[in-house]
Design an enzyme around this catalytic site. Structure first.
Site: not given
Ligand code: GLN
Length: 493
Positions: A79, A154, A178
């Site tokens: 990532k 994400s 994420s």
């Molecule tokens: N979807 C969650 C957010 O928007 C989790 C993001 C993540 O785990 N990095 O913060």
């Protein structure tokens, strides 16, 4: 038909035995990326020449009779918020568009020491804030099951790349879901390890009390292999845990007889998509047939998770992201030199996207003098309630079974209201808040407007319970074939 095996462990075994060269493996995946990624958009940056020379080095070691390690010749994508020395790490943000990592993340070092070949970095929501990868400043990532749908986020690029067979495994980070949520949307296996299990050194921080790095793989056995390589205490990360190493294949092959599995009633809400609740019930039947003791339990704090996360996450983010100021890190807005205030505000307004700015403002607000106790201190108390309820439940059951996400993948633009996007994480954020572990695994597909889209179940475990959740996932994958389903887009190529 290619002779390159699909899983990381088969690739490593074939490379180590001389059955296939690491260079041929790398070429195979680079070829798939070249053929498919212009359309899918999983990669921010493909480092073909570096990958070729890493693969050639593995082949040279083998030719000399040396063992390159458990991931010999296995291509891995990272990532875009994980550092690789000398490579960019944009975190999906304009503010880091020209940033070059000065050092390797600990996970990067561990992967290369184990013989892995790094193919490149995958797109993500800006600073890992999002559930669809629509907040990436550099382009769209499409779901390989249907390009009209988001891949989740994400870590959407990593999940979609594994699902489309552009790479056998990839790393993501999970602060509130994420890894698990995009794994669910793309029909692959995604593991969020226990907080502290994997070093965060070299991961660009979002909310360090909840951030964890973990793998996307085709199955649970590969996740166990990757975790063995990634896990361990690190002097560079004082939140990393000094604990017994995960047990890998030996641990997950042990039979499931008598394993206690609890399904929280609160996780089978009528607001979930019906196909998702059905998948959980089907999984319960599979586990019963494997000799597990499956029961209904309660997690009464379920509904508090997103609210608590929406205070703690932005609070930590607002303080972490203060370093991107146009002076020490990141781009400086042209002409923003009048005074310090103007340099900060012009550079940050220009370099940071809407969602990131929203979180910084929310976080600054909840930490400000008059509101600290009303929001931040209160959220810490809720965190304690969630943590304690998990701890109590894990004295009664070994594994919690439930949905990963309440709904199947959605179309681009479907969640323009940020709150409705945050609610996608209802079943995942609590493990980050409690510091426990969880794995998302494919559990079939469902028909949405004529498209066949993945459905996922989540298996959660206690602190350092990865061997148990991966054992449960592995036996499910021996008993069923859901994890072998391929997206139609790539089956034809
Ligand atoms: N979807 C969650 C957010 O928007 C989790 C993001 C993540 O785990 N990095 O913060």
């Amino acid at each position: 038909m290619s002779t390159i095996p699909e899983t990381a462990r088969e690739i490593a075994a074939a490379v180590r035995s001389g059955g296939v060269s690491a260079v041929d493996v790398a070429e195979h995946y680079l070829g798939r990326i070249a053929a498919l990624d212009a359309h899918l958009g999983c990669f921010q940056d493909v480092r073909a020449e570096t990958a070729r020379s890493m693969a050639a080095r593995i082949d040279a070691l083998i030719a000399r009779g040396e063992d390159p390690g458990p991931l010999a010749g296995v291509p891995v994508a990272l990532k875009d918020n994980i550092m690789v020395a000398g490579a960019p790490a944009t975190c999906g943000s304009r503010i880091l568009e020209n940033f070059i990592s000065p050092y390797d993340a600990t996970v990067t070092r561990r992967l290369t020491a184990a013989g892995a070949v790094l193919l490149g970095r995958t797109r993500c929501d800006e600073f890992a804030m999002g559930s669809s990868t629509e907040h990436c400043a550099f382009g769209v990532v499409r779901n390989p099951w249907d390009p009209e749908y988001v891949p989740g986020g994400s870590s959407g690029g990593s999940a979609a790349a594994v699902a489309a067979g552009l790479v056998p495994c990839a790393l993501g980070s999970d602060t509130g879901g994420s890894i698990r949520q995009p794994a669910a949307f793309c029909g692959v296996t995604g593991l969020k390890p226990t907080g502290g299990r994997v070093s965060r050194w070299g991961l660009v921080s979002f909310a360090p009390s909840m951030d964890q790095i973990g793998p996307f793989t085709r199955d649970a056995a590969d996740a166990a292999l990757l975790l063995q390589v990634l896990a361990g205490e690190d002097p560079h990360d004082d939140t990393s845990a000094a604990s017994e190493a995960p047990g890998g294949m030996d641990a997950i092959e042990r039979p499931l007889d008598g394993l206690r599995i609890g399904i929280p009633q609160e996780h089978l809400s009528d607001n979930n998509d019906a196909a998702i609740n059905a998948a959980v019930q089907n999984a319960a039947d599979v586990y019963r047939s494997l000799g597990c003791d499956v029961s209904t339990v309660h997690l009464e704090t379920t509904d508090l998770g997103v609210a608590c996360y929406c205070v703690l996450g932005p609070a930590e983010a607002s303080s972490n992201l203060a370093r991107f100021d146009g002076i020490r890190y990141g781009r400086r807005a042209a002409g923003a030199d009048a005074d310090l205030e103007q340099t900060y505000s012009a550079s940050r307004s220009e370099g940071l996207g809407m969602e990131v700015r929203r979180r910084i403002m929310l976080g600054t607000y909840v930490l400000s003098a008059g509101y600290y106790d009303a929001y931040y201190t209160r959220a810490l108390k809720v965190r304690r309630l969630i943590h304690d309820e998990y701890a109590r439940l894990f004295t009664q059951v070994d594994v919690i079974l439930g949905p990963t996400v309440p709904s199947p993948p959605f179309r681009f633009g479907a969640h323009s209201d940020p709150l409705s996007m945050y609610l996608c994480d209802k079943y995942t954020v609590t493990a980050n808040i409690a510091g426990t572990c969880g794995v998302a695994i494919p559990a079939g597909t469902t028909n949405v407007d004529g498209s066949s889209l993945p459905v996922s179940i989540q298996l959660q475990g206690p602190v350092l319970g990865e061997d148990t959740v991966l054992r449960a996932a592995h036996h499910f994958q021996i008993a069923t074939a859901h994890h072998t389903a391929q997206p139609p887009l790539t089956a034809a190529t």
